[in-house]
Scaffold this motif. Structure first.
Motif, short mmCIF file in Angstrom:
data_model
loop_
_atom_site.label_atom_id
_atom_site.label_comp_id
_atom_site.label_asym_id
_atom_site.label_seq_id
_atom_site.Cartn_x
_atom_site.Cartn_y
_atom_site.Cartn_z
N GLN A 6 0.94 -1.15 0.08
CA GLN A 6 0.05 -0.31 0.25
C GLN A 6 0.95 1.57 0.32
O GLN A 6 1.83 1.18 0.65
N CYS A 22 -4.89 -1.45 -2.68
CA CYS A 22 -4.03 -2.22 -2.29
C CYS A 22 -3.14 -3.01 -3.49
O CYS A 22 -3.98 -3.40 -4.14
N TRP A 35 -10.08 -4.84 5.05
CA TRP A 35 -10.11 -3.26 5.64
C TRP A 35 -9.61 -2.52 6.66
O TRP A 35 -10.74 -3.34 6.89
N GLN A 37 -9.14 0.69 9.55
CA GLN A 37 -9.14 1.64 10.34
C GLN A 37 -8.94 1.84 11.70
O GLN A 37 -8.78 1.13 12.82
N LEU A 62 -15.84 -1.27 -1.60
CA LEU A 62 -14.40 -2.43 -1.88
C LEU A 62 -14.09 -2.27 -3.53
O LEU A 62 -15.30 -3.51 -3.87
N LEU A 73 -9.67 0.80 -1.79
CA LEU A 73 -10.78 1.43 -0.60
C LEU A 73 -11.04 2.85 -0.94
O LEU A 73 -10.55 3.49 -1.28
N TYR A 86 -4.97 3.10 7.69
CA TYR A 86 -5.71 1.96 6.58
C TYR A 86 -4.76 1.19 6.61
O TYR A 86 -4.31 0.83 5.83
N TYR A 87 -5.59 0.08 6.77
CA TYR A 87 -4.42 -1.78 6.27
C TYR A 87 -5.89 -2.55 5.64
O TYR A 87 -6.88 -2.76 5.44
N CYS A 88 -4.54 -2.86 4.82
CA CYS A 88 -5.53 -4.42 4.36
C CYS A 88 -4.64 -5.23 4.28
O CYS A 88 -3.72 -5.34 3.99
#
Lengths: 112, 110
Positions: A6, A22, A35, A37, A62, A73, A86-88
């Motif tokens: 990312q 991502c 995803w 937060q 998404l 996202l 923000y994580y994928c």
């Protein structure tokens, strides 16, 4: 274990739509895309999950192309409170061990 | 998330001390996890448990141990704390779709 890539950071302004992409080139057939937060000093919070095409909920959408090697996202009309990381994550829902790798995430800064 | 609680929320200790971090959940989930997060970085998995009789090492289990006392409780221990274990520790639970995280424990090892 599918690895994700990312952008490290992104800037936006209030009211704009933000898209965070991502990459997950080695995604497996059984893998889902999730995803999260995270606000400073808080645990991550689930945003959205999908397998293919498009998923939408009350906070985000998404988008997953047919080859599933990436996902985007989309946060509509962001506000200052959307400033977060923000994580994928990519993994197999039936094998929770594969869902548990958080990369560095994307640090989104929303400006007034 | 109030359904996942962690104690203590903050702890300062000295090198060599034994420390236990507690996690409790009221969500009824079988799966529980411990992560650590270092400043500016993502979360790294320490241990996870799929049910009371199941314990699995994660990415960074060295120097840590866990105990799953009941479905609702999962404890993380540092047998002999060292300064590089200074971090923010998160407990989480999950169903098959998403993880629910606790508020975190900020641990400082001097």
């Amino acid at each position: 274990l599918a690895k994700t890539t990312q952008p490290i950071s992104m800037d936006s302004y209030e009211g704009q739509e933000v898209n965070i992409t991502c990459s997950h080139n080695n995604i497996a057939t059984n893998d889902y895309i999730t995803w999260y937060q995270q606000f400073p000093s808080q645990g991550p919070r689930f945003i959205i999950q999908g397998y293919k095409t498009k998923v939408t909920n009350e906070v985000a959408s998404l988008f997953i192309p047919a080859d599933r090697k990436s996902s985007t996202l989309s946060l509509p009309r962001v506000s200052l409170s959307d400033t977060a990381v923000y994580y994928c994550l990519v993994g197999d829902m039936d094998n929770a061990g594969n869902m548990l790798t958080f990369g560095g995430g994307t640090r989104l800064m929303v400006k007034p | 998330d109030a359904d996942v609680t962690q104690t203590p929320r903050n702890r300062i200790t000295k090198t060599g001390k034994r420390i236990m971090l507690e996690c409790s959940q009221t969500k009824g989930h079988d799966r529980m996890y411990w992560y650590r997060q270092d400043p500016g970085l993502g979360l790294r998995l320490i241990y996870y448990s799929f049910d009371v009789k199941d314990i699995n090492k994660g990415e960074i289990s060295d120097g840590y141990s866990v105990s799953r006392q009941a479905q609702a409780k999962f404890s993380l221990s540092l047998e002999s704390a060292i300064p590089n274990q200074t971090a923010l520790y998160f407990c989480a639970t999950s169903d098959s779709n998403e993880q629910f995280f606790g508020p975190g424990t900020r641990l400082t090892v001097l």
